[in-house]
Structure formats: structure tokens, C-alpha cells
Write a protein that holds these residues in place. Structure first.
Motif, short mmCIF file in Angstrom:
data_model
loop_
_atom_site.label_atom_id
_atom_site.label_comp_id
_atom_site.label_asym_id
_atom_site.label_seq_id
_atom_site.Cartn_x
_atom_site.Cartn_y
_atom_site.Cartn_z
N LYS A 185 0.85 -1.19 0.00
CA LYS A 185 0.00 0.00 0.00
C LYS A 185 0.89 1.24 0.00
O LYS A 185 2.00 1.22 0.52
N TYR A 186 0.36 2.31 -0.57
CA TYR A 186 1.08 3.58 -0.63
C TYR A 186 0.18 4.68 -0.08
O TYR A 186 -1.01 4.73 -0.41
N PHE A 187 0.73 5.55 0.76
CA PHE A 187 -0.01 6.68 1.32
C PHE A 187 0.79 7.95 1.08
O PHE A 187 2.00 7.97 1.30
N ALA A 188 0.12 9.00 0.63
CA ALA A 188 0.74 10.32 0.48
C ALA A 188 0.13 11.23 1.54
O ALA A 188 -1.08 11.46 1.55
N LEU A 189 0.96 11.73 2.43
CA LEU A 189 0.50 12.61 3.50
C LEU A 189 1.00 14.02 3.24
O LEU A 189 2.19 14.23 3.00
N SER A 190 0.11 14.99 3.27
CA SER A 190 0.50 16.40 3.15
C SER A 190 0.68 16.96 4.55
O SER A 190 -0.26 16.90 5.36
N ILE A 239 2.36 7.81 12.87
CA ILE A 239 1.16 7.53 12.06
C ILE A 239 1.30 6.19 11.36
O ILE A 239 0.38 5.37 11.35
N ALA A 240 2.45 5.96 10.75
CA ALA A 240 2.68 4.70 10.02
C ALA A 240 2.60 3.50 10.96
O ALA A 240 1.96 2.50 10.65
N ARG A 241 3.24 3.61 12.11
CA ARG A 241 3.28 2.50 13.06
C ARG A 241 1.94 2.23 13.72
O ARG A 241 1.51 1.08 13.85
N GLU A 242 1.22 3.29 14.11
CA GLU A 242 0.00 3.13 14.90
C GLU A 242 -1.29 3.09 14.07
O GLU A 242 -2.30 2.59 14.56
N VAL A 243 -1.27 3.63 12.86
CA VAL A 243 -2.51 3.75 12.10
C VAL A 243 -2.46 2.99 10.76
O VAL A 243 -3.40 2.29 10.41
N LEU A 244 -1.37 3.14 10.02
CA LEU A 244 -1.34 2.64 8.65
C LEU A 244 -0.92 1.19 8.51
O LEU A 244 -1.16 0.58 7.47
N THR A 245 -0.28 0.63 9.52
CA THR A 245 0.19 -0.76 9.42
C THR A 245 -0.37 -1.65 10.51
O THR A 245 -0.75 -1.19 11.58
N ASP A 288 3.67 23.08 6.00
CA ASP A 288 4.95 23.55 5.46
C ASP A 288 5.91 24.04 6.53
O ASP A 288 7.12 23.97 6.36
N ASP A 289 5.37 24.52 7.64
CA ASP A 289 6.24 25.07 8.69
C ASP A 289 6.63 24.02 9.74
O ASP A 289 7.27 24.35 10.74
N LEU A 290 6.31 22.76 9.50
CA LEU A 290 6.65 21.70 10.45
C LEU A 290 8.15 21.44 10.41
O LEU A 290 8.76 21.31 9.35
N ASP A 291 8.76 21.36 11.57
CA ASP A 291 10.18 21.06 11.71
C ASP A 291 10.46 19.67 11.12
O ASP A 291 9.68 18.74 11.35
N PRO A 292 11.55 19.48 10.37
CA PRO A 292 11.83 18.18 9.75
C PRO A 292 11.88 17.01 10.75
O PRO A 292 11.39 15.94 10.46
N GLN A 293 12.47 17.23 11.92
CA GLN A 293 12.52 16.15 12.92
C GLN A 293 11.12 15.84 13.43
O GLN A 293 10.76 14.68 13.60
N ALA A 294 10.31 16.86 13.67
CA ALA A 294 8.93 16.65 14.12
C ALA A 294 8.12 15.93 13.04
O ALA A 294 7.30 15.07 13.34
N ALA A 295 8.39 16.26 11.79
CA ALA A 295 7.70 15.59 10.68
C ALA A 295 8.04 14.11 10.67
O ALA A 295 7.15 13.26 10.55
N ARG A 296 9.33 13.77 10.81
CA ARG A 296 9.73 12.36 10.84
C ARG A 296 9.08 11.63 12.00
O ARG A 296 8.55 10.52 11.83
N THR A 297 9.09 12.25 13.16
CA THR A 297 8.49 11.63 14.34
C THR A 297 7.00 11.38 14.13
O THR A 297 6.49 10.31 14.44
N GLN A 298 6.32 12.38 13.59
CA GLN A 298 4.88 12.26 13.37
C GLN A 298 4.55 11.21 12.31
O GLN A 298 3.65 10.39 12.51
N VAL A 299 5.28 11.20 11.21
CA VAL A 299 5.04 10.22 10.16
C VAL A 299 5.31 8.81 10.65
O VAL A 299 4.53 7.89 10.38
N GLU A 300 6.39 8.62 11.38
CA GLU A 300 6.68 7.28 11.93
C GLU A 300 5.57 6.82 12.86
O GLU A 300 5.16 5.66 12.81
#
Length: 81
Positions: free
Chosen positions: A40-45, A62-68, A48-60
Motif C-alpha cells: 500500500k502507498y499513502f501520500a501525506l501532506s 502515524i505509520a506504526r499506529e494507524v497505517l500498518t 509547510d512550517d513543520l520542523d523536519p525532525q517533528a515531521a519524521r516523528t509524526q510520520v513514523e
């Protein structure tokens, strides 16, 4: 900022859909393909002002707890700024 999340079955889990696709490819002449795994593939928007480290933490998270389903699936992701 966008995040691309790819979810696949763990290698230890049988993939009947991937096997069906593989068999179909062989029947139509693509004999050089040795295996197919589907996923499966998911594109998350992201904001734009989200800190890169916070973005990685949030995406991980979401992926771990919701998408998989962690019992049978694993994920990878990449973030575009």
C-alpha cells in the motif's frame, strides 16, 4: 511538505496477491520477474512550517499506529520538503 509511506507485508508473511500477479506476469511473457510483493502507498501532506525532525516523528507514529498492522506489515517512508 509531503510524506510518502510504503507499507508491505513482512517477508515471512505469505503474499497470495503478489503470487497471483507474479503468475499472471509469467503467463503474458515476463519470465525475468522472479517475485512480486504487493503493498500500500499513502501520500501525506504536512504543514509547510513543520520542523523536519517533528515531521519524521509524526510520520513514523502515524505509520506504526494507524497505517500498518505490526504483526504482518512493515513500512518505509520518505519526506519531501
Amino acid at each position: 511538505m509531503k510524506a510518502h509511506v510504503y507499507v508491505t507485508l513482512k517477508t515471512s508473511v505469505l503474499d497470495p496477491q503478489g503470487q497471483t500477479i507474479h503468475n499472471a506476469l509469467r503467463k503474458i511473457g515476463f519470465s525475468d520477474i522472479s517475485a512480486v510483493r504487493q503493498g500500500k502507498y499513502f501520500a501525506l501532506s504536512l504543514a509547510d512550517d513543520l520542523d523536519p525532525q517533528a515531521a519524521r516523528t509524526q510520520v513514523e507514529r502515524i505509520a506504526r499506529e494507524v497505517l500498518t498492522n505490526p504483526v504482518i506489515e512493515e513500512f518505509t517512508y520518505r519526506i519531501e520538503e
